[in-house]
Design an enzyme around this catalytic site. Structure first.
Site, PDB file in Angstrom:
ATOM      1  N   SER A 109       0.838  -1.195   0.000  1.00 14.58           N
ATOM      2  CA  SER A 109       0.000   0.000   0.000  1.00 14.58           C
ATOM      3  C   SER A 109       0.871   1.242   0.000  1.00 14.58           C
ATOM      4  O   SER A 109       1.986   1.241   0.542  1.00 14.58           O
ATOM      5  CB  SER A 109      -0.902   0.025   1.242  1.00 14.58           C
ATOM      6  OG  SER A 109      -1.568   1.276   1.365  1.00 14.58           O
TER       7      SER A 109
ATOM      8  N   TYR B 199      -2.138  -0.247  10.046  1.00 10.60           N
ATOM      9  CA  TYR B 199      -2.234  -0.761   8.676  1.00 10.60           C
ATOM     10  C   TYR B 199      -0.977  -0.399   7.886  1.00 10.60           C
ATOM     11  O   TYR B 199      -0.382  -1.250   7.215  1.00 10.60           O
ATOM     12  CB  TYR B 199      -3.474  -0.188   8.001  1.00 10.60           C
ATOM     13  CG  TYR B 199      -3.612  -0.580   6.545  1.00 10.60           C
ATOM     14  CD1 TYR B 199      -4.106  -1.834   6.194  1.00 10.60           C
ATOM     15  CD2 TYR B 199      -3.247   0.305   5.529  1.00 10.60           C
ATOM     16  CE1 TYR B 199      -4.236  -2.202   4.858  1.00 10.60           C
ATOM     17  CE2 TYR B 199      -3.383  -0.052   4.200  1.00 10.60           C
ATOM     18  CZ  TYR B 199      -3.870  -1.300   3.870  1.00 10.60           C
ATOM     19  OH  TYR B 199      -3.995  -1.666   2.547  1.00 10.60           O
TER      20      TYR B 199
END
Length: 225
Positions: free
Chosen positions: A117, A130
Site C-alpha cells: 500500500s 495498517y
C-alpha cells in the site's frame, strides 16, 4: 491476465472472481481458509492441494499473489491491542507463512507478488497499524528476493493508493466530496480502478518482468508527489 494466458488460478474465497475467470474462458477454483489464525497457511495450501488435482497431475505453483488484507482505521490512541494483533496476523503473518508453505510447491523461475500500500511510504497516522503492516510486507518482499534469486524466483510488492474497490465503496462511491478528494491525491487526477492494479500484477507475473525483483512498484497514480 494469467487466467487468460492459460494459468489455473486458485482464488481465496471470492467465488465471483472464479466465475469471472471461467466466464472469460479461463480455469479457476476457490480455496477457503480463514486468515489471521495459527495454522491458516497450512489450511490454505491443503485446500489448494485438494482442488488442483482436478486440473491434472503435478500440483506445482508458478505464481503467488498475496492480496488478502484488512485495515484498521484508527489512530494510535484508538487502536486496541486486539485490533493491532488482528491486522498484523492477517496482513503480515498470513502472507509470511503462505509463502513459506508455497515455496515447497513453487517451481524455479516463479513469481511472488505481495500487495502492499502507498500507506507504507506516506504518513497516515489515522491508519497507523495498517501502514506498519505494509511496511513489514515490503521488507519481507526484499528479503525474499535476495533469498530466492538463485532459484530464479522474483519477489515484488505492488503499492496501490486509493482504489474504487468494494472495500472502499462505503465511503467513496457516490460521495462527490470523497471522490474529488481521492482524485486530488493522485498526480494523475483520478480515482484508481481495480484494472490499474491488476495490469501491474499481470506484468510482474509474466516473463516480461523476469529481471525485476526486490522492488516496491508504486501504484498510487503519483500520490504525495
Amino acid at each position: 491476465m494469467p487466467g487468460r494466458d492459460g494459468a489455473v488460478v486458485a482464488v481465496g474465497y471470492a467465488r465471483d472472481v472464479v466465475e469471472g475467470i471461467r466466464g472469460d474462458g479461463g480455469q479457476a477454483f476457490a480455496v477457503r481458509a480463514e486468515l489471521g489464525r495459527h495454522g491458516d497457511a497450512a489450511a490454505l495450501w491443503e485446500a489448494f492441494d485438494a482442488g488442483i488435482g482436478a486440473y491434472g497431475p503435478g500440483g506445482g505453483v508458478d505464481i503467488i499473489v498475496n492480496n488478502a488484507g484488512i485495515g484498521r482505521s484508527s489512530d494510535l490512541d484508538g487502536l486496541t491491542e486486539e485490533g493491532f494483533d488482528e491486522v498484523f496476523a492477517v496482513n503480515v503473518r498470513a502472507p509470511f507463512f503462505a509463502v513459506e508453505h508455497g515455496l515447497k510447491r513453487m517451481r524455479d523461475g516463479g513469481r511472488i507478488i505481495n500487495i502492499s500500500s502507498g500507506a507504507a511510504r506516506l504518513a497516515m497516522p489515522e491508519i497507523i497499524a495498517y501502514g506498519a503492516t505494509k511496511g513489514a510486507l515490503d521488507t519481507f518482499t526484499l528479503n525474499l528476493a535476495k533469498q530466492l534469486g538463485p532459484r530464479g524466483i522474483t519477489a515484488n510488492s505492488v503499492a496501490p493508493g486509493i482504489v474504487d474497490t468494494d472495500v472502499n465503496a462505503g465511503w467513496l462511491r457516490g460521495n462527490v466530496e470523497a471522490e474529488a478528494y481521492a482524485a486530488s491525491v493522485a498526480a494523475l487526477g483520478r480515482v484508481g480502478q481495480p484494472e490499474d492494479i491488476a495490469d501491474i500484477v499481470a506484468f510482474l507475473a509474466s516473463e516480461d518482468a523476469r529481471w525485476v525483483t526486490g522492488r516496491v512498484i508504486d501504484a498510487t497514480g503519483g500520490a504525495g508527489l
